[in-house]
Scaffold this active site. Structure first.
Site, mmCIF file in Angstrom:
data_model
loop_
_atom_site.group_PDB
_atom_site.id
_atom_site.type_symbol
_atom_site.label_atom_id
_atom_site.label_comp_id
_atom_site.label_asym_id
_atom_site.label_seq_id
_atom_site.Cartn_x
_atom_site.Cartn_y
_atom_site.Cartn_z
ATOM 1 N N CYS A 188 0.869 -1.272 -0.073
ATOM 2 C CA CYS A 188 -0.129 -0.249 -0.100
ATOM 3 C C CYS A 188 0.695 1.441 0.164
ATOM 4 O O CYS A 188 0.958 1.942 -0.726
ATOM 5 C CB CYS A 188 -0.926 -0.071 1.212
ATOM 6 S SG CYS A 188 -2.298 -1.264 1.088
ATOM 7 N N HIS A 230 -1.345 6.152 3.132
ATOM 8 C CA HIS A 230 -1.382 4.673 3.682
ATOM 9 C C HIS A 230 -2.403 5.231 4.971
ATOM 10 O O HIS A 230 -2.096 6.152 5.467
ATOM 11 C CB HIS A 230 -0.028 4.209 4.285
ATOM 12 C CG HIS A 230 -0.249 2.829 4.673
ATOM 13 N ND1 HIS A 230 -0.803 1.768 4.037
ATOM 14 C CD2 HIS A 230 0.205 2.410 5.915
ATOM 15 C CE1 HIS A 230 -0.799 0.817 5.135
ATOM 16 N NE2 HIS A 230 -0.032 1.114 6.079
#
Length: 484
Positions: A76, A130
């Site tokens: 991610c 994130h």
């Protein structure tokens, strides 16, 4: 005559201003940026006949589908950081889930920050950077709705205790009982708020599914027969080095997944069923946003981007989740629907990268910026079938725990994709030597690697020579994309 001259001059000024305003209006389109977590191209418009994704398919009819889009690192934070800064992982210094890019690049200007600096109302809801407090970037936004709101689980048995519970959940509840339904509601409010202002907007909406755990309202599970699902091509590619793989640590952290060894076939079916249910759940939320744009009369003035941050393994190649350089993890869905583009309603096989999104939106909105590592995809939006001779690069760290602290990394795998081929070199970071090599023949979009053919034939050696040159350029920071 003097009066007529003054009137003509005044009319001329008014005409020039009108033209400038018109041109400005054409360039300064709104942006609705849809980010979907862990979404591989299991979507109808990508040829997946099982997937129930009517809203994403409708979006594809309005834009250009990029069949061969690749992220820069298949986990991610590094992937999102690259896309949002327009820089590659080695340039941002972000290879794990902890480092904030501003630790290394305090003066970096992110994609939304650039639009904010050019008069846009910028807002985010859900997971864009994130999903941790230390990796957010408030300077990028005019308004930011906390990405931590909403429920992961709704059933009482999964809401007790800390950390990960079951890997799936099906509950007969409204869409808003889970996070993504609430994210859609907040995004609808933001769209209405932005629509009342005179400034163009950049609204980023980060959906959290189909990231595990695979939790979605029952109605989305009911769209599928579980018997339709099962792991395919579960064998590792022949001759692949151990560095290419991991032990599914992300999935094994859930309370009902074995800590080691295989997953029972019935549970494999449940997991894949849940993944598809989550895709359809997110698809429904995207449909709500598209409907709201229509209601507000903003569809014709809004560019919609749909992007998945990385791909995913569902048991193929002896892998679950992401965190590799294989095709299933680095190939991502990308749809760009820019009103008025000649290529809308088509698809392109061009190899493109996530770092290309930033310069693309800059050009579409008339606010260029130098120093980005990607190039504008606007030519492909106008002519999807045009020649496009650019490779796509990805990379990943090893051992697996280095994704939580890249200082622990002993190896970095650099991978390059061109039509027909993928080549990956694993470098020992201490010795600065190549520890392992991979070369795969990939003929069609959606293929996966089956055999490492390094040195197997004159053809493979010729391909490796070309690709290793690209990898060496990339690793040493010498590769630069230049628009033709």
């Amino acid at each position: 005559m003097k009066l007529r001259g003054k009137l003509c001059l005044l009319l001329g000024i008014m005409l020039v201003n009108a033209v400038q305003m018109s041109t400005k209006g054409q360039q300064r389109k709104n942006i609705l940026f849809l980010v979907v977590d862990d979404l591989r191209p299991d979507i109808g418009c990508y040829g997946d006949q099982r997937a129930y994704t009517p809203n994403i398919d409708k979006l594809a009819e309005r834009g250009v589908v990029f069949r061969n889009a690749y992220c820069q690192q298949a986990v991610c934070s590094p992937s999102r950081t690259s896309m949002l800064t327009g820089l590659r992982p080695d340039e941002t210094g972000v290879h794990d889930l902890q480092v904030h890019f501003r630790e290394n690049l305090p003066g970096a200007v992110t994609l939304p920050q650039h639009f904010k600096g050019n008069g846009y109302f910028t807002a985010s809801v859900g997971k864009i950077f994130h999903n941790s407090k230390r990796t957010l970037d408030s300077v990028s936004w005019t308004e930011e709705i906390s990405p931590f709101d909403g429920n992961t689980y709704v059933l009482p048995e999964n809401r007790s205790g800390k950390g990960k519970q079951r890997a799936t959940e099906m509950a007969d509840v409204p869409d808003t009982a889970y996070s993504d339904g609430k994210i859609a509601e907040d995004a609808i409010r933001l769209l209405a708020e932005a629509g009342r202002t005179d400034n163009p907007f950049f609204i980023a909406v980060g959906f959290k599914k189909p990231h595990a755990p695979f939790c979605a309202p029952k109605r989305y599970w009911d769209l599928y027969e579980r018997s339709a699902f099962g792991v395919v091509h579960r064998e590792r590619p022949v001759g692949s080095p151990e560095l290419s793989f991991h032990q599914w640590q992300e999935l094994r952290g859930y309370s009902d997944v074995p800590d080691a060894g295989p997953i029972p076939p019935e549970q494999e079916q449940e997991l894949i069923h849940g993944y598809y249910a989550c895709i359809s759940y997110v698809d429904a939320q995207i449909g709500r946003l598209m409907d709201e744009l229509e209601t507000l009369g903003l569809s014709d003035s809004t560019i919609i981007v749909l992007w998945g941050d990385h791909g995913y393994h569902l048991g193929e190649q002896d892998l679950w989740c992401k965190s590799t350089n294989f095709e299933l993890d680095v190939r991502v869905p990308l749809i760009i629907a820019a009103p008025g583009m000649a290529g809308n309603g088509s698809a392109t096989d061009a190899m493109v990268e996530s770092v290309d999104i930033y310069p693309t939106l800059n050009e579409l909105c008339g606010i260029p910026m130098a120093g980005l590592s990607g190039i504008s995809l606007r030519p492909l939006l106008a002519q999807p079938s045009m020649s496009w001779d650019y490779p796509a690069f990805s990379q990943f760290v090893r051992p697996y725990p280095a994704i939580h602290n890249s200082k622990r990394a002993s190896h970095m795998g650099y991978s390059v994709r061109i039509p027909g081929w993928r080549c990956t070199y694993w470098y020992d970071l201490e010795k600065n030597t190549v520890a392992a090599k991979e070369l795969y023949r990939l003929d069609n979009g959606g293929d996966m690697e089956t055999e490492n053919i390094v040195g197997k034939s004159a053809r493979s050696r010729k391909a490796e020579k070309r690709l290793s040159y690209l990898l060496n350029q990339y690793r040493n920071g010498q590769y630069r994309k230049v628009q033709n």
